[in-house]
Motif scaffolding. Sequence first.
Motif, PDB file in Angstrom:
ATOM      1  N   ASP A  54      35.810  43.864  38.653  1.00 60.37           N
ATOM      2  CA  ASP A  54      35.191  44.512  37.503  1.00 60.37           C
ATOM      3  C   ASP A  54      35.435  46.011  37.595  1.00 60.37           C
ATOM      4  N   GLY A  92      35.051  41.489  31.878  1.00 64.33           N
ATOM      5  CA  GLY A  92      35.328  40.358  32.746  1.00 64.33           C
ATOM      6  C   GLY A  92      36.696  39.749  32.519  1.00 64.33           C
ATOM      7  N   ASN A 136      31.777  39.407  38.381  1.00 67.80           N
ATOM      8  CA  ASN A 136      31.827  38.913  37.007  1.00 67.80           C
ATOM      9  C   ASN A 136      32.033  37.409  37.044  1.00 67.80           C
TER      10      ASN A 136
END
Length: 435
Positions: A54, A92, A136
């Motif tokens: 991320d 994401g 994520n």
Amino acid sequence: MLEAFRAHIESISKEDGTHKFSLDSVLEMGEGHKALELLADAIKEQRQIIIGGDYDCDGMSGTALALYFFKEVLHYPNINYIIPRRNIDSYGMSEELLQAYASQERLVKTHYNSRGDLLGGKPLDFKDSLFLTIDNGATIPDEVCAFLHAHNTPLILSDHHEFLEGRIPACDAFVHPLLGEKHPFKGISGACVGYLLLLAYAKHTKVKMRLDHLHYLQVLAGLSTIGDMMDLSMPYNRQLVQRMDHTLKTAMPNSLKALYLAQKYQNPYKLSALAWDIIPLINAVGRLDGIEGFCHCNLVVDLLATREANPTYAALLVQTNQKRKECIQEIKKNLQPTQKGALIYAGGQIPRGVLGMLANQFLESGGAVALCWRFENTSIEASLRSKEADLMQILSQLKERGISVQGGGHKQACGLVFETNNDFQHALKILGAYK
């Protein structure tokens, strides 16, 4: 918000290190057993391992942590990683992002010169690999799992974000602190989820880890805890931060020391100042990633994935943070925040990556809830912050009131996308009436 966090850091007591935690408890966070089995099989078969990270401090330090573990602890070279570009991609992992790498539109293993020019790069082949997300996965679309399965690549999701409407995405194993009640790791960062999973793997496969390796992993996990402002009243978080603090005081890794040297700090390291000294340098790259002229998050990940100094990358982080400050000041000149009851908000043509920072600044100036928004085609993106309100509950309430909105994050920080301007205006009325 940050000042309260500083006060909490300074209250950490020396007795926090007395709490005992078992790595076996990690297996209670969802499908820990299955995740370890998939990881062990991939390494035994010498499969490529791809980390999906991320673009905030938590995600970047967590990605670096995983790289360090595989390369330095396991001496496993067959590893790559990808991170979305905040101002271009969705949050994401997405099928579009994976397709961009599969088509060689984007490359891995790129690097930068002192001017910030992108150099090198190699194509990424997804076939017969193992894909592991860090920080994520809670909102990942099922199409990602289908894409990877089409390439004979299992998917392990590790995350700490709230699930959208309680839905667990398709995957081969999910490791998440919300997916179990019998573990002591509530309220940990996304990087910590990955950290604990990898430590559990080392324990169960009887990997002998050097103490300096463990200490550096703790530093990166601690950075994520501070960077994501995790709850330091939780015993595990407090113990982890204390151990990071001890390492940084007694044997600061050269990778972080280079950041202090590049910033030309006159004061020595202090834990309570970490969120002002180092975290902004890391976050600045992620916030401006995808805007022309700025570096990708691999700048941060590659710097942190080794204990060795990289003065060139450290200097680029400092330069990016300075540009971030200038960008924020320029944007604020044209913003006039509106106070509506408990809500303070403003927005317009604003880069996605600075929405959260501006919302935080609005929050400090007044109001119980703050929001900064931007146009994205016909929809409106927003970053929402609160002092005490549970934003995930508020998000559910907005949906219950018939507002078309998607989002995710934490109780006091989340991102939202409103389908139409009418939905957005309706939400402003509800937020302003919040008590």
